[in-house]
Enzyme design. Structure first.
Site, PDB file in Angstrom:
ATOM      1  N   ASP A 180       3.029  -3.030  -2.774  1.00  0.00           N
ATOM      2  CA  ASP A 180       3.220  -2.363  -4.060  1.00  0.00           C
ATOM      3  C   ASP A 180       2.916  -3.237  -5.271  1.00  0.00           C
ATOM      4  O   ASP A 180       3.834  -3.703  -5.930  1.00  0.00           O
ATOM      5  CB  ASP A 180       4.676  -1.864  -4.149  1.00  0.00           C
ATOM      6  CG  ASP A 180       4.857  -0.868  -5.270  1.00  0.00           C
ATOM      7  OD1 ASP A 180       3.851  -0.486  -5.868  1.00  0.00           O
ATOM      8  OD2 ASP A 180       6.005  -0.487  -5.534  1.00  0.00           O
ATOM      9  N   GLU A 195       8.425   8.229  -1.267  1.00  0.00           N
ATOM     10  CA  GLU A 195       9.551   7.964  -2.167  1.00  0.00           C
ATOM     11  C   GLU A 195      10.244   9.253  -2.613  1.00  0.00           C
ATOM     12  O   GLU A 195      10.517   9.449  -3.789  1.00  0.00           O
ATOM     13  CB  GLU A 195       9.083   7.165  -3.382  1.00  0.00           C
ATOM     14  CG  GLU A 195       8.545   5.800  -3.002  1.00  0.00           C
ATOM     15  CD  GLU A 195       8.222   4.907  -4.190  1.00  0.00           C
ATOM     16  OE1 GLU A 195       7.848   5.436  -5.245  1.00  0.00           O
ATOM     17  OE2 GLU A 195       8.341   3.680  -4.038  1.00  0.00           O
ATOM     18  N   TRP A 237      13.890  -1.536  -0.078  1.00  0.00           N
ATOM     19  CA  TRP A 237      13.824  -1.590  -1.536  1.00  0.00           C
ATOM     20  C   TRP A 237      14.459  -2.884  -2.042  1.00  0.00           C
ATOM     21  O   TRP A 237      14.523  -3.118  -3.224  1.00  0.00           O
ATOM     22  CB  TRP A 237      14.534  -0.373  -2.156  1.00  0.00           C
ATOM     23  CG  TRP A 237      13.670   0.853  -2.166  1.00  0.00           C
ATOM     24  CD1 TRP A 237      12.331   0.875  -1.922  1.00  0.00           C
ATOM     25  CD2 TRP A 237      14.041   2.207  -2.439  1.00  0.00           C
ATOM     26  NE1 TRP A 237      11.847   2.170  -2.016  1.00  0.00           N
ATOM     27  CE2 TRP A 237      12.882   3.006  -2.333  1.00  0.00           C
ATOM     28  CE3 TRP A 237      15.250   2.832  -2.760  1.00  0.00           C
ATOM     29  CZ2 TRP A 237      12.879   4.385  -2.529  1.00  0.00           C
ATOM     30  CZ3 TRP A 237      15.251   4.201  -2.964  1.00  0.00           C
ATOM     31  CH2 TRP A 237      14.080   4.976  -2.852  1.00  0.00           C
ATOM     32  N   GLU A 248       4.165  -3.759 -14.083  1.00  0.00           N
ATOM     33  CA  GLU A 248       5.481  -3.465 -13.511  1.00  0.00           C
ATOM     34  C   GLU A 248       6.109  -4.693 -12.859  1.00  0.00           C
ATOM     35  O   GLU A 248       7.300  -4.942 -12.999  1.00  0.00           O
ATOM     36  CB  GLU A 248       5.343  -2.338 -12.473  1.00  0.00           C
ATOM     37  CG  GLU A 248       6.623  -2.060 -11.723  1.00  0.00           C
ATOM     38  CD  GLU A 248       6.499  -0.922 -10.711  1.00  0.00           C
ATOM     39  OE1 GLU A 248       5.431  -0.292 -10.644  1.00  0.00           O
ATOM     40  OE2 GLU A 248       7.483  -0.676  -9.996  1.00  0.00           O
TER      41      GLU A 248
HETATM   42  C1  BDP Z   1       6.123   1.847  -7.506  1.00  0.00           C
HETATM   43  C2  BDP Z   1       6.876   2.172  -8.734  1.00  0.00           C
HETATM   44  C3  BDP Z   1       7.273   3.614  -8.838  1.00  0.00           C
HETATM   45  C4  BDP Z   1       6.071   4.481  -8.591  1.00  0.00           C
HETATM   46  C5  BDP Z   1       5.461   4.131  -7.258  1.00  0.00           C
HETATM   47  C6  BDP Z   1       4.157   4.864  -6.979  1.00  0.00           C
HETATM   48  O1  BDP Z   1       8.021   1.359  -8.773  1.00  0.00           O
HETATM   49  O2  BDP Z   1       7.812   3.813 -10.104  1.00  0.00           O
HETATM   50  O3  BDP Z   1       6.422   5.818  -8.613  1.00  0.00           O
HETATM   51  O4  BDP Z   1       5.135   2.775  -7.223  1.00  0.00           O
HETATM   52  O5  BDP Z   1       3.121   4.235  -7.092  1.00  0.00           O
HETATM   53  O6  BDP Z   1       5.479   0.655  -7.783  1.00  0.00           O
HETATM   54  O7  BDP Z   1       4.178   6.027  -6.654  1.00  0.00           O
END
Ligand code: BDP
Length: 715
Positions: free
Chosen positions: A379, A306, A558, A407
């Site tokens: 995720d 990311e 995304w 989240e």
């Molecule tokens: C996702 C989140 C993001 C985190 C990422 C992570 O949306 O904010 O930075 O995972 O785990 O779920 O690095």
């Protein structure tokens, strides 16, 4: 006059049955008076003998004294010799008194486990809490306190406990500016500048005690999207203060580090892990940290994920990057936790990418590297299959990462007890070494001889008075810790413990509340993403439903459409052989089971398959109808939760009762929002009616599409 007021005050607060308002700030460490049923048994214990005087033992001693004072009003007498009805605490008690089973217990409980035995009777009775280390004594003490908080029979305790994972960590996603990524309980407790460290000392102590009470022994203080500045003097000073404060609770501090730190704050040309200058920079930095924090835990790294920098920026591998840091930390027994949460805009199914990148590196990591793998392949969705990386790297220490902060499960507005979800992952069979090779076993060292075993949970903690925003979200912090200690514990047993300690031990309260908790996660799955659907959330905030979202220029993976693939011919992500073939990353027979829609568990069917709307499910219903019933069930369940909770009025304090009631109202409204948004949107493709017996949607699709979610209320 003053005396009269005091008298009135006293009379008022000593009235029987009066339940005082509570803010929730003391979490599950309230130490309320125990009920009459156990009072006599518990108040027999009058003296305390303590062996040792380290800070850790000091914490154990004080906790026990305060807990017993709160629960029984007894002021424990500190005694210098073992006599009378007493509690004995410390390392080496087996040499002081002759208690059967103590030696054997100590031989098997490892460095952080403990032994608790009750011997003797009536006025000549002892509770012995001992271990091989002070840390073990601390955990044993909290375990004994927990038994009393839960009003268990303590007349014949015989307990030997050993934690299943060596390192049990919280990961705080806290930014240095005081915000918390995916945090829904206020600002950061660590990087908050409005208050001085010393003003927050009491607050930190509650945090430390709460963690010690469940056996958490490490905490990562900053976001995985790490600011390089955390390694500068200004911030390291704060890290030193926190480490000093947490040390007596056997909690080590760790930091997330940014892979580009040598270039950004060190002024080097680049951060290439194979360049000597870069390696030296890290060694010096690590040395500097250990000078101040001799028991520093190590680094957590999110690299080439990311947008974060990483070794691949220099054509190097994850192993090159991790090993460079490992080498710097090795002399001090420090650990590198290297995350496997990676996915590039390569066009390949995102669910496959962690496996594709990491499995070929098996055996290439240094011994003090642990690869940290999210529980599912994508995720932290309300339901995912387990990540196929588990069981696939038998020459690497692997650890599981759960997300405690919600989240994707309604932030701190929705009641979702996550222990059931974590148990589902722990108990999933990887088949790595034949049937019974569960994810738990594939990570706790029982299946593979891992050098280190560990577990991480992304914290849901902030500066809110009740710590977690929703009172019931405290349960997720608690339960995570309990499962990190022992993943074989049952979710309902943990829930019951927590309810008893946090609210009340009365059956009339515990039973319905536990029922709410145990059904809550499935309710969320149903009203958000049933049958294996995933990532239908608003594309950046991850809260409300936005299955329709299109954003120009955004990465397709995304956006929800990438995952649900709804069209006139059906819905779901084809990960079978005919699609992305993600199924082959699982061992047989699982690969074949997932590959075939007839054998794939229906709660994951749209994760692995793209199916026509009229596909016949095992219930005999069409896929469309089945989907409708799931969404409606989710909403119904929340309404039931509300009804059950309403009956709890008067059984606990009004303050927390009302707070939870209010949150359930929000959850109920948002469940309807989810249901209507998803079904009305998917209906534009299926063209099929919502079954007539179900109530009509309460929203209009076009209106729902206009909702702009405002994050400012949630940080
Ligand atoms: C996702 C989140 C993001 C985190 C990422 C992570 O949306 O904010 O930075 O995972 O785990 O779920 O690095």
């Amino acid at each position: 006059m003053r005396r009269n007021i005091l008298l009135l005050f006293f009379l008022f607060f000593s009235m029987p049955g009066l339940i005082l308002a509570e803010s929730g700030e003391n979490l599950w460490l309230r130490y309320d008076k125990v009920s009459d049923n156990v009072f006599d048994d518990y108040s027999v214990l009058e003296t305390l003998y303590v062996e040792g005087n380290s800070p850790v033992i000091g914490v154990a001693r004080n906790e026990l004294i305060n807990a017993i004072k709160g629960m029984t009003s007894v002021d424990l007498d500190l005694s210098k010799k073992v006599s009378g009805s007493s509690i004995l605490l410390g390392v080496g008690l087996n040499e002081k008194i002759d208690v059967q089973g103590l030696e054997e217990g100590l031989e098997s409980c490892g460095p952080e486990g403990y032994v608790i035995r009750r011997v003797g009777k009536d006025k000549e009775t002892q509770v012995v809490i001992t271990a091989n280390t002070d840390a073990g004594v601390l955990y044993g003490t909290f375990a004994f306190i927990r038994m009393m908080q839960n009003e268990e029979d303590i007349s014949a305790i015989n307990v030997v406990e050993t934690p299943k994972y060596e390192l049990r960590l919280l990961n705080h996603w806290d930014n240095l500016d005081g915000t918390v990524e995916r945090g829904y309980a206020g600002h950061s407790i660590w990087w908050n500048r409005e208050k001085d460290f010393n003003d927050l000392r009491d607050h930190y102590q509650i945090y430390a005690r709460a963690n010690a009470s469940v056996g958490i022994n490490g905490t990562v203080l900053n976001n995985v999207n790490a600011a390089p500045e955390v390694l500068t003097d200004e911030y390291l000073e704060q890290v030193v203060r926190i480490a000093d404060l947490l040390r007596p609770y056997n909690i080590k501090v760790y930091l997330s580090v940014n892979f580009s730190s040598p270039a950004v704050i060190g002024g080097l040309e680049d951060s290439d892990p194979l360049r000597d200058e870069v390696r030296e920079w890290w060694k010096d930095k690590v040395e500097e940290i250990y000078e101040e924090i001799p028991d520093f835990g190590g680094f957590l790294v999110k690299a080439n994920s990311e947008g974060q920098p990483g070794p691949q920026d220099y054509g190097r591998t994850h192993a090159d990057g991790a090993n460079m840091l490992a080498e710097a930390l090795e002399p001090y027994d420090g650990i590198v936790m290297w995350r496997a949460f990676v996915y590039a805009p390569s066009g390949d199914d995102r669910a496959k990418q962690a496996y594709t990148e990491f499995v070929p590196l098996d055996g290439k990591f240094h011994e003090n590297v642990i690869v940290q793998v999210k529980n599912g392949p994508i995720d932290f969705q309300p339901r995912e299959p387990f990540s196929p990386v588990f069981g696939a790297m038998d020459e690497t220490s692997l650890m599981i990462e759960f997300q405690i902060t919600q989240e994707y499960l309604g932030f701190s507005n929705h009641l979702a007890y996550l222990a059931t979800m974590q148990k589902e992952t722990f108990e999933s069979d990887t088949y790595a070494k034949g049937p019974g090779s569960t994810v738990a076993k594939a990570t706790d060292g029982s299946l593979f001889s891992q050098k280190h075993t560990a577990i991480a949970g992304v914290a849901n903690i902030g500066r809110d008075v009740n710590w977690t925003g929703h009172h019931f979200a405290q349960a997720n912090w608690y339960a995570y810790g309990r499962l990190a200690w022992d993943h074989t514990l049952r979710a309902d047993d943990i829930g019951k413990e927590w309810l008893g300690m946090t609210f009340s031990n009365e059956d009339a309260f515990v039973e319905p509340s536990l029922n709410i908790m145990m059904r809550s996660r499935e309710a969320v799955v149903n009203y958000m993403t049933p049958l294996g659907l995933h990532h239908l959330m608003g594309w950046s905030h991850h809260h409300g439903p936005e299955p329709w979202t299109e954003i120009e220029g955004a990465r397709p993976d995304w956006l929800p459409k990438y995952y649900h693939n709804a069209s006139e011919d059906g819905i779901g992500f084809d990960r079978s052989e005919s699609g992305s073939n993600a199924v082959v990353q699982y061992e047989e027979p699982l690969a074949s089971i997932y590959n075939n829609p007839k054998t794939c568990p229906e709660n994951l069917i749209l994760w692995f398959h793209h199916l026509p709307w009229d596909y016949t499910m095992s219930s005999g219903l069409s896929l469309w109808d089945e989907l409708c019933y799931h969404y409606y069930d989710g909403v119904e369940e929340v309404r039931l939760m509300q009804k059950k909770w309403d009956r709890m009025q008067g059984l606990i304090d009004d303050e927390r009762f009302e707070h939870v009631r209010h949150k359930l109202k929000i959850q109920s409204r948002e469940a309807e929002w989810w249901r209507d948004a998803c079904l009305l949107y998917f209906q534009t493709f299926s063209g099929m009616p919502i079954p007539a017996e179900l109530e009509r949607p309460v929203h209009d699709l076009e209106e729902l599409k206009k909702i702009k979610f405002d994050m400012t209320h949630h940080n």
